[in-house]
Motif scaffolding. Sequence first.
Motif, PDB file in Angstrom:
ATOM      1  N   ASP A 194     -20.244 -34.258  20.016  1.00  0.00           N
ATOM      2  CA  ASP A 194     -21.539 -33.681  19.644  1.00  0.00           C
ATOM      3  C   ASP A 194     -21.408 -32.192  19.341  1.00  0.00           C
ATOM      4  N   THR A 195     -20.583 -31.495  20.100  1.00  0.00           N
ATOM      5  CA  THR A 195     -20.367 -30.073  19.860  1.00  0.00           C
ATOM      6  C   THR A 195     -19.656 -29.852  18.535  1.00  0.00           C
ATOM      7  N   VAL A 196     -18.693 -30.701  18.235  1.00  0.00           N
ATOM      8  CA  VAL A 196     -17.970 -30.593  16.962  1.00  0.00           C
ATOM      9  C   VAL A 196     -18.942 -30.754  15.800  1.00  0.00           C
ATOM     10  N   ARG A 197     -19.821 -31.733  15.893  1.00  0.00           N
ATOM     11  CA  ARG A 197     -20.792 -31.960  14.802  1.00  0.00           C
ATOM     12  C   ARG A 197     -21.736 -30.771  14.659  1.00  0.00           C
ATOM     13  N   ALA A 198     -22.064 -30.116  15.775  1.00  0.00           N
ATOM     14  CA  ALA A 198     -22.958 -28.958  15.711  1.00  0.00           C
ATOM     15  C   ALA A 198     -22.254 -27.738  15.105  1.00  0.00           C
ATOM     16  N   LEU A 199     -20.955 -27.577  15.395  1.00  0.00           N
ATOM     17  CA  LEU A 199     -20.216 -26.427  14.895  1.00  0.00           C
ATOM     18  C   LEU A 199     -19.873 -26.551  13.420  1.00  0.00           C
ATOM     19  N   HIS A 232     -12.389 -35.711  24.185  1.00  0.00           N
ATOM     20  CA  HIS A 232     -12.638 -34.567  23.323  1.00  0.00           C
ATOM     21  C   HIS A 232     -12.057 -34.809  21.941  1.00  0.00           C
ATOM     22  N   ALA A 256     -13.450 -30.031  21.665  1.00  0.00           N
ATOM     23  CA  ALA A 256     -14.823 -30.088  22.165  1.00  0.00           C
ATOM     24  C   ALA A 256     -15.283 -31.535  22.144  1.00  0.00           C
ATOM     25  N   VAL A 257     -16.355 -31.801  22.868  1.00  0.00           N
ATOM     26  CA  VAL A 257     -16.925 -33.145  22.814  1.00  0.00           C
ATOM     27  C   VAL A 257     -17.472 -33.371  21.397  1.00  0.00           C
TER      28      VAL A 257
END
Length: 383
Positions: free
Chosen positions: A100-105, A7, A97-98
């Motif tokens: 990919d989730t960080v990049r989305a947020l 994470h 977060a993983v």
Amino acid sequence: MSHTPRHASVYLVHLPDEDAAREVARILAERGHVSVSVREGVAGQPFHRFHEASWKVTGVDAGPHPDDDERWWTAVETRIVETLAAERGGSCVLMQAVPDTVRALFPGETAVDRPPAEARAARLAALSGEPACAPRPVVVHRLDHPASDGPSGVPVALPGLDDVDWPSLGHAYGPAEDAPDILRAMAANDEGWDEATFEYFSAIVHQETCYSATPPTIPFLVRMARAPEMTPEYRLELLADLAYIASFDPSPSAGEEPAPTAHAARACREVIGALPALLARWPEAAPAERAWLIVLAALSPAAAAPLLPAFEGFRRGLEGPSPALDLALALAADDEDRACGLVLDYTTWDEDVSRHLADDTPLRCRHLAVLTRLALAEIPPRG
């Protein structure tokens, strides 16, 4: 060998002005955060806190770490970032977060975006000066738990329960008019115990928060814990629960009467007042129960004093390390130097001890919070 965590850690640092924000952003970039952004806070903005003029720094730490103890290194970095924020009048919130989730947020927020290899090298360099987690002491003692054939079903009488004006008090979900039913369900001493205690720690004590209804319940928990008919396993849980509740704000042990709105402090005062009655169980208590009585006695050296030699003899009879009981004995004896030395040693192998020490509370309160954490791990109520 370095380790890339599963994470990413996202640090949302809120600061009072632009200069402080840009300075913190520079330091996070130097520490190898792979992405760092700075922006002025806007009311209603996601993750925004404080007033409209505040500034927000977002730092993304994707590793690597010097080894695979992800909890330890995350705690190390969190402590450093929180200190950076506090020194400049701000605060910090950690999210994980993983990637990919960080990049989305946080899309397109990057003010500093370092090449991966450069960020990795800077990350390892920043952590190289921090000690790795020391080996945790191996607790080999096995305290016998009180045994029974299951719930006795013999209810514990709770005189005075209906004399309390419960509807005028509050808990997590509003007026505490259901508090008597919750306490009676616990005092029923039967197979409904788990559901009843869940209700108690959902409404009357909720996520380490006490309410106006919490202090008046303490005498009834004490009565259950002292009752001869109480199922032994449940009694042990009650002692652990009382120690847990008292650890939220044990400041009244050495100060004046807490304010009416200081619900956690007043709950602790109730526990301290009941200590002589609880400690009277020492001669008949099973080893695990005795251990929890020592933990409770740490709340009040005055209450502990008559039994301190017995406590010390009990500890000498245990084989190997006992971080919880060693700290409990130091606090029960009011030996602050001993307690400080023990707790500082514990910071080398328990990442959460440093978090407790950083709280803005009297030192003894912080030590008691550490004690409760250690005791729940070392002397689990269910064996």
